[in-house]
Each structure stands twice: as structure tokens, then as C-alpha cells.
Design a protein around this motif. Structure first.
Motif, PDB file in Angstrom:
ATOM      1  N   LEU A 151       0.856  -1.183   0.000  1.00  0.00           N
ATOM      2  CA  LEU A 151       0.000   0.000   0.000  1.00  0.00           C
ATOM      3  C   LEU A 151       0.893   1.233   0.000  1.00  0.00           C
ATOM      4  CD1 LEU A 151      -2.919   1.198   0.327  1.00  0.00           C
ATOM      5  CD2 LEU A 151      -2.411   1.301   2.776  1.00  0.00           C
ATOM      6  N   ASP A 152       0.665   2.115  -0.958  1.00  0.00           N
ATOM      7  CA  ASP A 152       1.370   3.391  -0.989  1.00  0.00           C
ATOM      8  C   ASP A 152       0.467   4.447  -0.373  1.00  0.00           C
ATOM      9  OD1 ASP A 152       3.610   2.367  -2.269  1.00  0.00           O
ATOM     10  OD2 ASP A 152       2.805   2.766  -4.270  1.00  0.00           O
ATOM     11  N   SER A 153       1.067   5.403   0.295  1.00  0.00           N
ATOM     12  CA  SER A 153       0.292   6.514   0.846  1.00  0.00           C
ATOM     13  C   SER A 153       1.118   7.780   0.730  1.00  0.00           C
ATOM     14  CB  SER A 153      -0.095   6.246   2.302  1.00  0.00           C
ATOM     15  OG  SER A 153       1.047   5.981   3.084  1.00  0.00           O
ATOM     16  N   GLU A 154       0.434   8.853   0.424  1.00  0.00           N
ATOM     17  CA  GLU A 154       1.079  10.158   0.290  1.00  0.00           C
ATOM     18  C   GLU A 154       0.157  11.219   0.844  1.00  0.00           C
ATOM     19  OE1 GLU A 154       3.233  11.088  -3.428  1.00  0.00           O
ATOM     20  OE2 GLU A 154       2.431   9.153  -4.097  1.00  0.00           O
ATOM     21  N   ARG A 155       0.750  12.377   1.100  1.00  0.00           N
ATOM     22  CA  ARG A 155      -0.006  13.513   1.620  1.00  0.00           C
ATOM     23  C   ARG A 155      -0.047  14.594   0.557  1.00  0.00           C
ATOM     24  NH1 ARG A 155       2.780  17.038   6.183  1.00  0.00           N
ATOM     25  NH2 ARG A 155       4.249  17.120   4.498  1.00  0.00           N
TER      26      ARG A 155
END
Length: 179
Positions: free
Chosen positions: A82-86
Motif C-alpha cells: 500500500l502506498d500513501s502520500e499527503r
């Protein structure tokens, strides 16, 4: 014998998530009531994994975005891709006259990623499940049109031959000052 991350597997495989993931696949807004604290980010991450598509998690404050990103780091640690960014908000502290170039670069990178995924099906297909965490303040601030991104960014790679004047001109146009 249960693994240390069995709770995460149970969340991802839960019947309740079936209903939510079907609604996400159908498109549109999917409100989930009753989640508090870390459960919001964990539910969002599980939805991204189940649906294999990008999910936008809107949070009320800048600090909540950082907390959600910390919570989403549990997925890769548990072996779940899972990739996550802001999408950071452009904020200025009292006494400052311009926004942080680091925050601006972060926003531009997210906009570029979304633009590439939108226009290039191969890029979109190669993306892992992804959660974009955005405080409301960041969503209220404009982002550049995808067509103008080439002017706002420059890509450099090792061994690339670039005339120094071209780089200095681009840096000056981008607001950097030579010191």
C-alpha cells in the motif's frame, strides 16, 4: 498460530468491508460513520487494498494528515503493498513572505502522479493500491493545471548532460536565489 498482523488480515477480509468496497467500486462518495482515530486510516487503507484503486482520505487538520500517514505505514510493515502520500497544504508562518518550496514540490509531485495516472493507462495499471491523505486546507488551495507541470518541474538523472546556464535559468524562474 496467529501472526502479529492477523488483525489486519481480519479487517481487510471482513464482511463489513465487502459492503464498503462494493460501494467504492460503484463510484462516488462513500461515507463511513463511527470511525475514530487510527481506525479511519486503517479502514481507508483496507479499502484501497480491497478495491485496488486510489482512495482520497480527507482529514480535518494538517496534524491529522501526518497521523494518518503514520497509521498507513502499518500496511507495508505487515507485508501489504500500500502506498500513501499527503497532499500538503501550503502554509506560511508569521513573518514569512513565501511558501515553503519543499511543500510546493510535494504538492507538485502528487499532482504530477495523478496527471500521469489519468493520461497513461500503463502508469495507472502499474500503481499499487494508494491512499492520498489531504487535510481540508490543502483541498481548498489550487493546484496547477497538469498541462503546466512541465514548466514547473525539471527532471535530472545521473550522467545527464545539462548546460549549467539552462539549470540556473530554470532555478531562477522557479524562485530560487543564487547565494
Amino acid at each position: 498460530m496467529t501472526s502479529a498482523h492477523d488483525w489486519l488480515r481480519r479487517l481487510i477480509d471482513s464482511p463489513t468491508l465487502d459492503t464498503l468496497s462494493h460501494r467504492v467500486q460503484a463510484g462516488g462518495r462513500v461515507p463511513a460513520r463511527g470511525s475514530l482515530g487510527s481506525s479511519t486510516a486503517l479502514l481507508t487503507g483496507a479499502l484501497a487494498l480491497r478495491t485496488n484503486r486510489p482512495i482520497l482520505l480527507v482529514v480535518p487538520h494538517l496534524d491529522d494528515a501526518d497521523d494518518a500517514l503514520d497509521d498507513l505505514e502499518l500496511f507495508p510493515l505487515a507485508g501489504r503493498p500500500l502506498d500513501s502520500e499527503r497532499l500538503g497544504a501550503l502554509e506560511m508562518l508569521p513573518g514569512e513572505t513565501s511558501v515553503s518550496l519543499e511543500l510546493l514540490a510535494e504538492r507538485l509531485a502528487v499532482v504530477a502522479k495523478l496527471a500521469r495516472a489519468r493520461t497513461d493507462k500503463a502508469v495507472a495499471a502499474s500503481l499499487r493500491p494508494w491512499v492520498l491523505v489531504a487535510p481540508i486546507q490543502a483541498l481548498m488551495q489550487s493546484v496547477p493545471e497538469p498541462s503546466s507541470l512541465d514548466k514547473l518541474s525539471i527532471s535530472l538523472s545521473p550522467g545527464q548532460n545539462l548546460p549549467p546556464t539552462k539549470l540556473m535559468d530554470w532555478l531562477a524562474d522557479a524562485g530560487y536565489q543564487r547565494v
